[in-house]
Design an enzyme around this catalytic site. Structure first.
Site, PDB file in Angstrom:
ATOM      1  N   ARG A  28      10.792  -2.937   7.886  1.00 27.70           N
ATOM      2  CA  ARG A  28      10.516  -3.742   6.681  1.00 27.70           C
ATOM      3  C   ARG A  28       9.716  -2.926   5.662  1.00 27.70           C
ATOM      4  O   ARG A  28      10.236  -2.508   4.633  1.00 27.70           O
ATOM      5  CB  ARG A  28       9.774  -5.024   7.092  1.00 27.70           C
ATOM      6  CG  ARG A  28       9.751  -6.105   6.046  1.00 27.70           C
ATOM      7  CD  ARG A  28       8.669  -5.943   4.997  1.00 27.70           C
ATOM      8  NE  ARG A  28       7.326  -5.793   5.554  1.00 27.70           N
ATOM      9  CZ  ARG A  28       6.281  -5.432   4.826  1.00 27.70           C
ATOM     10  NH1 ARG A  28       6.403  -5.162   3.539  1.00 27.70           N
ATOM     11  NH2 ARG A  28       5.087  -5.287   5.383  1.00 27.70           N
ATOM     12  N   ASP A  29       8.451  -2.637   5.944  1.00 27.05           N
ATOM     13  CA  ASP A  29       7.615  -1.934   4.953  1.00 27.05           C
ATOM     14  C   ASP A  29       8.157  -0.523   4.718  1.00 27.05           C
ATOM     15  O   ASP A  29       8.131  -0.009   3.595  1.00 27.05           O
ATOM     16  CB  ASP A  29       6.166  -1.863   5.463  1.00 27.05           C
ATOM     17  CG  ASP A  29       5.147  -1.761   4.344  1.00 27.05           C
ATOM     18  OD1 ASP A  29       5.508  -1.285   3.255  1.00 27.05           O
ATOM     19  OD2 ASP A  29       3.984  -2.147   4.553  1.00 27.05           O
TER      20      ASP A  29
ATOM     21  N   HIS B   1      -2.143   1.649   4.468  1.00 27.86           N
ATOM     22  CA  HIS B   1      -1.302   2.679   3.837  1.00 27.86           C
ATOM     23  C   HIS B   1      -2.165   3.938   3.729  1.00 27.86           C
ATOM     24  O   HIS B   1      -3.398   3.873   3.751  1.00 27.86           O
ATOM     25  CB  HIS B   1      -0.776   2.171   2.491  1.00 27.86           C
ATOM     26  CG  HIS B   1       0.314   1.150   2.652  1.00 27.86           C
ATOM     27  ND1 HIS B   1       1.637   1.456   2.509  1.00 27.86           N
ATOM     28  CD2 HIS B   1       0.263  -0.160   3.007  1.00 27.86           C
ATOM     29  CE1 HIS B   1       2.372   0.376   2.752  1.00 27.86           C
ATOM     30  NE2 HIS B   1       1.556  -0.631   3.059  1.00 27.86           N
TER      31      HIS B   1
ATOM     32  N   CYS C 261       5.209  -0.555  -1.269  1.00 28.55           N
ATOM     33  CA  CYS C 261       5.562  -1.845  -1.856  1.00 28.55           C
ATOM     34  C   CYS C 261       6.026  -1.609  -3.287  1.00 28.55           C
ATOM     35  O   CYS C 261       5.351  -0.915  -4.046  1.00 28.55           O
ATOM     36  CB  CYS C 261       4.350  -2.772  -1.816  1.00 28.55           C
ATOM     37  SG  CYS C 261       4.632  -4.314  -2.689  1.00 28.55           S
TER      38      CYS C 261
HETATM   39  P1  HMG Z   1      10.509 -16.179  -8.495  1.00 28.11           P
HETATM   40  O1  HMG Z   1      11.400 -15.393  -9.392  1.00 28.11           O
HETATM   41  O2  HMG Z   1       9.273 -16.768  -9.065  1.00 28.11           O
HETATM   42  O3  HMG Z   1      11.255 -17.365  -7.731  1.00 28.11           O
HETATM   43  O4  HMG Z   1      10.157 -15.264  -7.246  1.00 28.11           O
HETATM   44  P2  HMG Z   1      12.480 -18.246  -8.027  1.00 28.11           P
HETATM   45  O5  HMG Z   1      12.326 -19.468  -7.184  1.00 28.11           O
HETATM   46  O6  HMG Z   1      12.662 -18.423  -9.522  1.00 28.11           O
HETATM   47  O7  HMG Z   1      13.697 -17.390  -7.451  1.00 28.11           O
HETATM   48  C1  HMG Z   1      14.244 -16.268  -8.090  1.00 28.11           C
HETATM   49  C2  HMG Z   1      15.598 -15.991  -7.472  1.00 28.11           C
HETATM   50  O8  HMG Z   1      15.437 -15.599  -6.119  1.00 28.11           O
HETATM   51  C3  HMG Z   1      16.501 -17.217  -7.430  1.00 28.11           C
HETATM   52  O9  HMG Z   1      17.835 -16.746  -7.485  1.00 28.11           O
HETATM   53  C4  HMG Z   1      16.230 -17.796  -6.067  1.00 28.11           C
HETATM   54  O10 HMG Z   1      17.294 -18.573  -5.576  1.00 28.11           O
HETATM   55  C5  HMG Z   1      16.046 -16.559  -5.229  1.00 28.11           C
HETATM   56  P3  HMG Z   1      18.791 -17.116  -8.730  1.00 28.11           P
HETATM   57  O11 HMG Z   1      18.804 -18.591  -8.784  1.00 28.11           O
HETATM   58  O12 HMG Z   1      18.094 -16.513  -9.932  1.00 28.11           O
HETATM   59  O13 HMG Z   1      20.082 -16.486  -8.373  1.00 28.11           O
HETATM   60  N1  HMG Z   1      15.117 -16.744  -4.097  1.00 28.11           N
HETATM   61  C6  HMG Z   1      15.383 -16.281  -2.853  1.00 28.11           C
HETATM   62  N2  HMG Z   1      16.426 -15.625  -2.343  1.00 28.11           N
HETATM   63  C7  HMG Z   1      16.355 -15.296  -1.028  1.00 28.11           C
HETATM   64  N3  HMG Z   1      15.298 -15.603  -0.252  1.00 28.11           N
HETATM   65  C8  HMG Z   1      14.237 -16.253  -0.731  1.00 28.11           C
HETATM   66  C9  HMG Z   1      14.250 -16.622  -2.097  1.00 28.11           C
HETATM   67  N4  HMG Z   1      13.373 -17.287  -2.883  1.00 28.11           N
HETATM   68  C10 HMG Z   1      13.919 -17.342  -4.107  1.00 28.11           C
HETATM   69  N5  HMG Z   1      13.204 -16.538   0.054  1.00 28.11           N
HETATM   70  C11 HMG Z   1       9.566 -14.932  -4.947  1.00 28.11           C
HETATM   71  C12 HMG Z   1       9.266 -15.697  -6.232  1.00 28.11           C
HETATM   72  C13 HMG Z   1       8.419 -15.201  -3.987  1.00 28.11           C
HETATM   73  C14 HMG Z   1      10.872 -15.428  -4.353  1.00 28.11           C
HETATM   74  C15 HMG Z   1       9.658 -13.408  -5.295  1.00 28.11           C
HETATM   75  O14 HMG Z   1       8.521 -13.043  -6.016  1.00 28.11           O
HETATM   76  C16 HMG Z   1       9.785 -12.527  -4.095  1.00 28.11           C
HETATM   77  O15 HMG Z   1      10.776 -12.575  -3.387  1.00 28.11           O
HETATM   78  N6  HMG Z   1       8.756 -11.680  -3.844  1.00 28.11           N
HETATM   79  C17 HMG Z   1       8.727 -10.808  -2.684  1.00 28.11           C
HETATM   80  C18 HMG Z   1       8.149  -9.467  -3.054  1.00 28.11           C
HETATM   81  C19 HMG Z   1       8.102  -8.599  -1.827  1.00 28.11           C
HETATM   82  O16 HMG Z   1       8.869  -8.734  -0.898  1.00 28.11           O
HETATM   83  N7  HMG Z   1       7.163  -7.651  -1.838  1.00 28.11           N
HETATM   84  C20 HMG Z   1       6.996  -6.715  -0.746  1.00 28.11           C
HETATM   85  C21 HMG Z   1       6.484  -7.348   0.492  1.00 28.11           C
HETATM   86  S1  HMG Z   1       4.722  -7.594   0.487  1.00 28.11           S
HETATM   87  C22 HMG Z   1       4.096  -6.057   0.982  1.00 28.11           C
HETATM   88  O17 HMG Z   1       4.800  -5.081   1.027  1.00 28.11           O
HETATM   89  C23 HMG Z   1       2.679  -6.001   1.400  1.00 28.11           C
HETATM   90  C24 HMG Z   1       2.481  -5.873   2.918  1.00 28.11           C
HETATM   91  O18 HMG Z   1       3.116  -4.730   3.430  1.00 28.11           O
HETATM   92  C25 HMG Z   1       0.996  -5.766   3.243  1.00 28.11           C
HETATM   93  C26 HMG Z   1       0.328  -4.718   2.357  1.00 28.11           C
HETATM   94  O19 HMG Z   1       0.593  -3.526   2.478  1.00 28.11           O
HETATM   95  O20 HMG Z   1      -0.436  -5.194   1.521  1.00 28.11           O
HETATM   96  C27 HMG Z   1       3.007  -7.118   3.648  1.00 28.11           C
HETATM   97 MG    MG Z   2       2.339  -2.721   3.422  1.00 28.55          MG
END
Ligand code: HMG
Ligand code: MG
Length: 304
Positions: free
Chosen positions: A15-16, A209, A240
């Protein structure tokens, strides 16, 4: 509290490690990576995330990955779920644990998930209820616990505040995450102590990280506090898309080498892990960022 004799490693490379890759990694390669990690003995593998593919295109095949892997009994296959839609997809795909991720920084929370910290917690309420009803484990991640690309240094009090909210949601474990990799051991100690004040220490993980080369030292100070769960990624892959400038996660091979030297048990085979790191680095055409991984491979090539 003394250093733990045994540590649980959560392997986050599927994933990450992959989420920030601009070129789509074939599903079959992701499946082989997960299978190799399971065979190496990791008790928890973060297999994918169920996020918007508009936000993170690399993770769009999460359900396919989970459908194709060999399930090893006893391994926890986990995935990130930012909202109920993601949770439902993860449940259908048969994950054992879901990770609800928020941040100790308002600006990062908004950039990463398009909502405030308070709104993220509201989104998590139905996920927590549904996870409990389905018997899934619930993990909460606190990103930017040490520093934020938009807000700079983050205070330990902000970590405690989010840890408390995740505790109230019923999280089984939480991660103190240095998303940017800017933390140094003294500040990591403060952030961990803040989390320990409000959450059982045996259920707190360190997710570091390695941007500034501090991750192993940060693990060591966390261990000395009694923290016994750490996240790591083979070949040091990771990053990320919403934390520009962050390097990969601490390399799993390096963590295993250090823990073996300290006599801390993990139940993980370091040689199999090194091979998994080489496999994914080669598949992605990337250099292997694990120092221990490269050294062990060189030693094997030299027959010593
Ligand atoms: P948004 O644009 O505010 O939400 O995003 P929305 O409800 O308007 O949805 C946008 C589009 O995504 C729509 O599609 C939804 O249907 C679809 P459209 O109608 O435009 O075709 N959608 C989805 N599709 C699949 N699965 C879903 C989903 N939800 C909505 N679950 C949202 C809000 C939270 C969805 C967005 O901001 C998002 O997906 N963010 C994720 C970002 C991410 O993954 N970042 C990396 C992971 S975190 C990380 O790396 C940190 C970590 O490692 C720890 C660290 O190091 O700190 C964990
Ligand atoms: Mg991370």
């Amino acid at each position: 509290m003394s250093s733990p004799a045994r540590v649980t490693l959560v392997e986050v490379s599927p994933r990450d490690g992959l989420q920030n890759e601009p070129t789509l990694v074939p599903t079959a390669v992701k499946v082989e990576l997960v299978n190799r990690l399971a065979a190496a003995g990791f008790p928890n593998i973060e297999a994918t995330s169920f996020v918007s593919s508009k936000w993170v295109p690399q993770m769009a095949d999460g359900a396919d990955v989970l459908a194709a892997i060999e399930r090893r009994p006893g391994v926890v296959y986990s995935a990130l779920t930012p909202n109920l839609r993601g949770f439902e997809a993860a449940l259908k795909a048969g994950v054992d644990e879901v990770d609800i991720f928020t941040a100790a920084s308002e600006a990062f929370c908004r950039r990463n998930t398009n909502c405030s910290i308070a709104e993220s917690i509201e989104r998590f309420v139905p996920i927590a209820q549904a996870a409990r009803a389905a018997g899934l484990r619930l993990r909460g991640s606190i990103s930017c616990a040490l520093g934020c690309p938009y807000e700079g240094e983050i205070k330990a009090a902000a970590v405690a505040d989010v840890a408390e909210r995740l505790r109230d949601l019923g999280c089984d474990t939480i991660d103190v995450a240095d998303t940017l990799g800017v933390g140094t051991p003294g500040r990591v100690r403060e952030a961990m102590r803040a989390a320990i004040d409000v959450f059982p220490i045996e259920c707190i993980a360190g997710h570091f990280h390695d941007t500034y080369g501090q991750a192993l030292a940060n693990i060591l100070v966390s261990l000395e506090l009694g923290v016994s769960i750490f996240h790591a990624s083979v070949a040091g892959l990771g990053g990320c898309p919403y934390a520009k400038g962050a390097a990969g996660n601490v390399a799993t091979e390096d963590v295993l080498y250090m823990l073996a030297g300290l006599g801390v048990e993990t139940g993980v085979d370091i040689d199999a892990t090194v091979r998994a790191g080489e496999f994914i680095a080669a598949a992605m055409g990337r250099s292997n960022n694990s120092r221990a991984g490269r050294a062990l491979l060189a030693r094997r090539r030299n027959g010593s």
